[in-house]
Design a protein around this motif. Sequence first.
Motif, PDB file in Angstrom:
ATOM      1  N   GLU A 108       0.827  -1.205   0.000  1.00 15.01           N
ATOM      2  CA  GLU A 108       0.000   0.000   0.000  1.00 15.01           C
ATOM      3  C   GLU A 108       0.866   1.262   0.000  1.00 15.01           C
ATOM      4  OE1 GLU A 108      -3.637   2.111   2.549  1.00 15.01           O
ATOM      5  OE2 GLU A 108      -2.696   0.260   3.283  1.00 15.01           O
ATOM      6  N   ALA A 109       1.919   1.256   0.828  1.00 16.83           N
ATOM      7  CA  ALA A 109       2.794   2.419   0.926  1.00 16.83           C
ATOM      8  C   ALA A 109       3.464   2.717  -0.407  1.00 16.83           C
ATOM      9  CB  ALA A 109       3.848   2.192   2.005  1.00 16.83           C
ATOM     10  N   LEU A 110       3.944   1.682  -1.086  1.00 15.56           N
ATOM     11  CA  LEU A 110       4.615   1.870  -2.373  1.00 15.56           C
ATOM     12  C   LEU A 110       3.628   2.348  -3.431  1.00 15.56           C
ATOM     13  CD1 LEU A 110       6.938  -1.270  -2.342  1.00 15.56           C
ATOM     14  CD2 LEU A 110       7.644   1.108  -2.065  1.00 15.56           C
ATOM     15  N   GLN A 111       2.423   1.831  -3.363  1.00 15.99           N
ATOM     16  CA  GLN A 111       1.404   2.252  -4.335  1.00 15.99           C
ATOM     17  C   GLN A 111       1.016   3.713  -4.124  1.00 15.99           C
ATOM     18  OE1 GLN A 111      -1.501  -0.846  -3.590  1.00 15.99           O
ATOM     19  NE2 GLN A 111      -0.852  -2.039  -5.358  1.00 15.99           N
ATOM     20  N   ILE A 112       1.013   4.168  -2.878  1.00 22.14           N
ATOM     21  CA  ILE A 112       0.689   5.569  -2.596  1.00 22.14           C
ATOM     22  C   ILE A 112       1.808   6.486  -3.083  1.00 22.14           C
ATOM     23  CG2 ILE A 112       0.320   7.274  -0.756  1.00 22.14           C
ATOM     24  CD1 ILE A 112      -0.974   5.011   0.874  1.00 22.14           C
ATOM     25  N   GLY A 113       3.054   6.001  -2.975  1.00 30.16           N
ATOM     26  CA  GLY A 113       4.162   6.835  -3.444  1.00 30.16           C
ATOM     27  C   GLY A 113       5.419   6.805  -2.598  1.00 30.16           C
ATOM     28  N   ALA A 114       5.472   5.940  -1.574  1.00 31.04           N
ATOM     29  CA  ALA A 114       6.684   5.849  -0.760  1.00 31.04           C
ATOM     30  C   ALA A 114       7.872   5.423  -1.623  1.00 31.04           C
ATOM     31  CB  ALA A 114       6.491   4.836   0.376  1.00 31.04           C
ATOM     32  N   ARG A 115       9.024   5.986  -1.346  1.00 31.49           N
ATOM     33  CA  ARG A 115      10.240   5.621  -2.077  1.00 31.49           C
ATOM     34  C   ARG A 115      11.120   4.670  -1.281  1.00 31.49           C
ATOM     35  NH1 ARG A 115      10.495   8.367  -7.145  1.00 31.49           N
ATOM     36  NH2 ARG A 115      12.392   7.119  -7.252  1.00 31.49           N
ATOM     37  N   GLY A 116      10.863   4.594   0.027  1.00 28.34           N
ATOM     38  CA  GLY A 116      11.679   3.707   0.845  1.00 28.34           C
ATOM     39  C   GLY A 116      10.975   3.328   2.129  1.00 28.34           C
ATOM     40  N   ILE A 117      11.383   2.186   2.704  1.00 28.85           N
ATOM     41  CA  ILE A 117      10.830   1.710   3.969  1.00 28.85           C
ATOM     42  C   ILE A 117      11.992   1.184   4.791  1.00 28.85           C
ATOM     43  CG2 ILE A 117       9.315   0.017   5.079  1.00 28.85           C
ATOM     44  CD1 ILE A 117       7.724   0.119   2.319  1.00 28.85           C
ATOM     45  N   ILE A 118      12.156   1.727   5.996  1.00 28.16           N
ATOM     46  CA  ILE A 118      13.259   1.323   6.861  1.00 28.16           C
ATOM     47  C   ILE A 118      12.712   0.912   8.220  1.00 28.16           C
ATOM     48  CG2 ILE A 118      15.415   2.018   7.965  1.00 28.16           C
ATOM     49  CD1 ILE A 118      15.757   4.157   5.889  1.00 28.16           C
ATOM     50  N   LEU A 119      13.085  -0.268   8.680  1.00 30.23           N
ATOM     51  CA  LEU A 119      12.746  -0.673  10.039  1.00 30.23           C
ATOM     52  C   LEU A 119      13.632   0.097  11.005  1.00 30.23           C
ATOM     53  CD1 LEU A 119      12.357  -4.552   9.655  1.00 30.23           C
ATOM     54  CD2 LEU A 119      10.539  -2.851   9.901  1.00 30.23           C
ATOM     55  N   LYS A 120      13.065   0.555  12.113  1.00 31.20           N
ATOM     56  CA  LYS A 120      13.822   1.381  13.044  1.00 31.20           C
ATOM     57  C   LYS A 120      15.023   0.644  13.618  1.00 31.20           C
ATOM     58  CE  LYS A 120      10.135   4.614  14.198  1.00 31.20           C
ATOM     59  NZ  LYS A 120       9.274   5.199  15.253  1.00 31.20           N
ATOM     60  N   ASP A 121      14.949  -0.686  13.707  1.00 35.21           N
ATOM     61  CA  ASP A 121      16.097  -1.454  14.173  1.00 35.21           C
ATOM     62  C   ASP A 121      17.278  -1.349  13.211  1.00 35.21           C
ATOM     63  OD1 ASP A 121      14.663  -2.277  16.336  1.00 35.21           O
ATOM     64  OD2 ASP A 121      14.221  -4.281  15.581  1.00 35.21           O
ATOM     65  N   SER A 122      17.002  -0.978  11.950  1.00 34.15           N
ATOM     66  CA  SER A 122      18.052  -0.923  10.930  1.00 34.15           C
ATOM     67  C   SER A 122      18.452   0.492  10.560  1.00 34.15           C
ATOM     68  CB  SER A 122      17.571  -1.646   9.652  1.00 34.15           C
ATOM     69  OG  SER A 122      17.139  -2.958   9.925  1.00 34.15           O
ATOM     70  N   VAL A 123      17.889   1.487  11.256  1.00 30.87           N
ATOM     71  CA  VAL A 123      18.135   2.884  10.884  1.00 30.87           C
ATOM     72  C   VAL A 123      19.620   3.219  10.881  1.00 30.87           C
ATOM     73  CG1 VAL A 123      17.911   5.257  11.729  1.00 30.87           C
ATOM     74  CG2 VAL A 123      15.884   3.845  11.466  1.00 30.87           C
ATOM     75  N   ALA A 124      20.335   2.788  11.921  1.00 33.52           N
ATOM     76  CA  ALA A 124      21.749   3.156  12.034  1.00 33.52           C
ATOM     77  C   ALA A 124      22.557   2.722  10.819  1.00 33.52           C
ATOM     78  CB  ALA A 124      22.341   2.558  13.313  1.00 33.52           C
ATOM     79  N   GLY A 125      22.253   1.547  10.280  1.00 33.53           N
ATOM     80  CA  GLY A 125      23.025   1.046   9.155  1.00 33.53           C
ATOM     81  C   GLY A 125      22.480   1.434   7.794  1.00 33.53           C
ATOM     82  N   ASP A 126      21.170   1.695   7.728  1.00 33.29           N
ATOM     83  CA  ASP A 126      20.525   1.862   6.420  1.00 33.29           C
ATOM     84  C   ASP A 126      20.161   3.297   6.045  1.00 33.29           C
ATOM     85  OD1 ASP A 126      20.676  -0.851   6.116  1.00 33.29           O
ATOM     86  OD2 ASP A 126      18.541  -1.241   6.371  1.00 33.29           O
ATOM     87  N   LEU A 127      20.038   4.193   7.024  1.00 29.63           N
ATOM     88  CA  LEU A 127      19.385   5.478   6.769  1.00 29.63           C
ATOM     89  C   LEU A 127      20.029   6.289   5.644  1.00 29.63           C
ATOM     90  CD1 LEU A 127      17.147   7.400   7.451  1.00 29.63           C
ATOM     91  CD2 LEU A 127      18.588   8.396   9.241  1.00 29.63           C
ATOM     92  N   THR A 128      21.307   6.614   5.766  1.00 31.16           N
ATOM     93  CA  THR A 128      21.919   7.466   4.738  1.00 31.16           C
ATOM     94  C   THR A 128      22.026   6.740   3.401  1.00 31.16           C
ATOM     95  OG1 THR A 128      24.143   6.862   5.496  1.00 31.16           O
ATOM     96  CG2 THR A 128      23.173   8.898   6.393  1.00 31.16           C
ATOM     97  N   LYS A 129      22.224   5.424   3.428  1.00 34.43           N
ATOM     98  CA  LYS A 129      22.261   4.659   2.169  1.00 34.43           C
ATOM     99  C   LYS A 129      20.902   4.710   1.487  1.00 34.43           C
ATOM    100  CE  LYS A 129      23.818   0.868   4.122  1.00 34.43           C
ATOM    101  NZ  LYS A 129      24.265  -0.535   4.303  1.00 34.43           N
TER     102      LYS A 129
END
Length: 235
Positions: A108-129
Amino acid sequence: MKESEKTLVERSNGNSRIRVVIADDHPVVRFGVRNMVEHDSAFEIVGEAEDGDVAITETLELEPDILLLDLLMPRLPGLEAMRAIMDRSPRVKIILLTSTISTQQIIEALQIGARGIILKDSVAGDLTKAMRAVQSGDYWIGGERVMNLVAALNDLVKRAAAAPEKKTYGLTPRELNVVTCIVEGCSNKDVAKQFSISEETVKRHLSNIFDKTGVSTRLELALFAIAHKLVSLDA
């Protein structure tokens, strides 16, 4: 190199940085995300929002390049806020931040227009990438860069069909967490402390839960949750 990637490099080397708004109801989360983002000279935090309504206002007024949006926002949930923003400012690239999300919600999020989805547990490693990926025109799903959205959506739809989600009666992940606390006998104060939210927010969650499940008391809710297997009971 794609034109958008050239722009990213030019911004990181010059004075014009990628403008970011953070929308999350937890001040500690906003503080942590701000610190992570500001360590990268390519990005600049230009605004913060503590609920869905403010997220819409800040995004429309500030016109950031990227909006980091919590899925479970008070007053207006993340997906609803994203719909409103996409209708009026479709150029902003939205990355959802969430502790948990179902396959159906991802679709649903991607269909609305989200470009990315990050789990908060992975923010430290994934956010800037993830922000670099979406700013260059790609997507970020499941901890990795995605260039073909159609193929990714098809894969998600197949997975959802192969393993259908259990019935949740429209309850959000946060509401399901609150239900679990109620079954365990927690007070509103206990729930508020556990999730770092106000007791008023807990009351709003309970009101929504009562409406969705058709119950009117905490005891009825606990019995409903057990009967419909909304919670996992330890042996």
